[in-house]
Write a protein that holds these residues in place. Structure first.
Motif, PDB file in Angstrom:
ATOM      1  N   GLY A  99       0.817  -1.208   0.000  1.00 44.15           N
ATOM      2  CA  GLY A  99       0.000   0.000   0.000  1.00 44.15           C
ATOM      3  C   GLY A  99       0.849   1.255   0.000  1.00 44.15           C
ATOM      4  N   ILE A 100       1.937   1.245   0.787  1.00 44.64           N
ATOM      5  CA  ILE A 100       2.838   2.399   0.825  1.00 44.64           C
ATOM      6  C   ILE A 100       3.526   2.574  -0.525  1.00 44.64           C
ATOM      7  N   ILE A 101       3.984   1.468  -1.115  1.00 42.37           N
ATOM      8  CA  ILE A 101       4.677   1.532  -2.416  1.00 42.37           C
ATOM      9  C   ILE A 101       3.758   2.123  -3.477  1.00 42.37           C
ATOM     10  N   ILE A 102       2.520   1.611  -3.546  1.00 38.64           N
ATOM     11  CA  ILE A 102       1.573   2.104  -4.550  1.00 38.64           C
ATOM     12  C   ILE A 102       1.259   3.576  -4.312  1.00 38.64           C
ATOM     13  N   GLY A 103       1.046   3.936  -3.064  1.00 38.92           N
ATOM     14  CA  GLY A 103       0.713   5.324  -2.749  1.00 38.92           C
ATOM     15  C   GLY A 103       1.812   6.292  -3.121  1.00 38.92           C
TER      16      GLY A 103
END
Length: 408
Positions: free
Chosen positions: A27-31
């Protein structure tokens, strides 16, 4: 436990549960990647449009009012005398160039085809003022403009429609406008409508052969001495034309002023707001990533309850336990943020390479990575990791050693 040791322990934990850590960081990577890519796309479009319009930012266009003035008579036409007044430095010191034009729709014909084009009669500086380029031959010169030569320069769409062999094959061929024959001396590069649909000829030629010999004009293009001088130039134009047309009430002006500078400023504000909005939408996935970190840290506290009990039994303080779990959640978010930066920058660079492969038009729209967006997204990811780790870390720190040791 010092900070360095805490980071090492946290990294060992990530390696021990690789799949779980990777899914948590997703989720952090995509965000982070989404924020970087969307801001880069917005910056690319912003820079491309600004690059095209910036040379025109000191341009002011004057046209007659399109309807009767409220409370007054019919609007007056713009005339050559108005142009001459605007060209006087003592009256308009902030005006650099004044270009008159007559513009109207009419039929351009060859023996085989016809095209309803926008015919523009103007001066030899019209192309320069509009910041357009030629893709074939040349524009008419001052001598041709003064002598009312029967020469025209075609927009790209006109040339393509009237002649099957394209713009390059139109030079020195002829077209008919208002039953008068004109020789083609140039073709304008594609600029988009309505520029591609235009036929440009000298002002004197337009009056003699197409529109009649009146001194009326329906557009004046004024260039200020610089972008900063546009407001002053506008005031001078309004004052000169108001005096000439005997207008004392601003509400009764029989002419309209259109400034590209104000439109460009408005566009920049809208584009900046739109870029921030799309980046904010992308940042929602950062919040989702924070929930993932919160969840996995709660699971970690539950799994390591006995370990926490042992550490507290042999002297670990509440602060040390709290610090350890906060470090682990922050490292989890930090590693995800770093990977997200690599993904976002790589995608932006790849999109730029692909855009440039389609030619100069698409190359101008290539995404432009913004350093502030990279720094901000990474900082936010760290902050999310820290915030998401607070509750699990506090829960771990508050465990009683005896209860933790009895936990199965």
């Amino acid at each position: 436990m010092n900070l360095g040791e805490g980071v090492r322990v946290a990294l060992r934990g990530l390696r021990a549960y690789r799949l779980r850590s990777a899914l948590t960081m997703l989720g952090i990577i995509i965000g982070v990647a989404a924020v970087i890519v969307l801001v880069a796309i917005g910056n690319g479009v912003h820079q491309a449009i600004n690059g095209y319009l910036e040379p025109l930012a000191n341009q002011i266009i004057i046209v007659p009012s399109t309807s009767n003035v409220p409370g007054g008579g019919a609007p007056k036409d713009l005339r050559d005398a108005d142009v001459a007044a605007l060209q006087q430095p003592q009256l308009a010191p902030d005006v650099a160039t004044v270009i008159p034009a007559i513009i109207a729709q009419t039929l351009a014909e060859t023996d085989l085809n016809n095209f309803r084009a926008t015919v523009t009669g103007t001066t030899e500086r019209w192309l320069e003022v509009n910041n357009w380029d030629l893709q074939a031959s040349s524009f008419f010169n001052e001598t041709q403009a003064r002598s009312a030569s029967r020469v025209v320069v075609l927009g790209a769409a006109v040339a393509t429609t009237l002649f099957e062999d394209g713009p390059a094959g139109t030079l020195n061929r002829t077209i008919r406008i208002n039953r008068q024959t004109f020789r083609i001396i140039g073709v304008i590069q594609f600029v988009g409508e309505p520029g591609d649909n235009t036929v440009v000829m000298p002002l004197a030629s337009a009056r003699r052969y197409v529109f009649g010999g009146s001194d009326k004009i329906n557009q004046i293009i004024v260039q200020a001495t610089g972008r900063a001088a546009v407001p002053a130039a506008e005031d001078q134009v309004i004052r000169i034309l108001s005096d000439r047309h005997r207008i004392t009430d601003p509400a009764k002006r029989d002419f309209e002023i259109q400034s590209l500078r104000s439109r460009l400023d408005t566009f920049n504000k809208v584009m900046s707001g739109l870029t921030m909005f799309t980046a904010s939408v992308a940042a929602i996935s950062l919040a989702v990533g924070g929930l993932g970190i919160l969840n996995i840290m709660l699971v970690s506290v539950t799994e390591r309850t006995r370990e926490i009990g042992i550490r507290k039994a042999i002297g670990a303080t509440r602060r040390a336990v709290l610090q350890q779990f906060l470090i682990e959640s922050t490292v989890l978010a930090g590693v995800g943020g770093f990977i997200g930066i690599l993904v976002g920058v790589s995608l932006s660079v790849l999109a730029g390479v692909i855009a440039r492969s389609f030619g100069p038009t698409f190359a101008a729209l290539a995404p432009a990575v913004s350093i502030p967006s990279v720094v901000l997204s990474f900082t936010v990811s760290l902050a999310i990791g820290l915030i998401a780790g607070c509750y699990p870390a506090n829960r771990a720190a508050r465990l009683h050693p005896a209860e933790a040791l009895r936990y199965e």
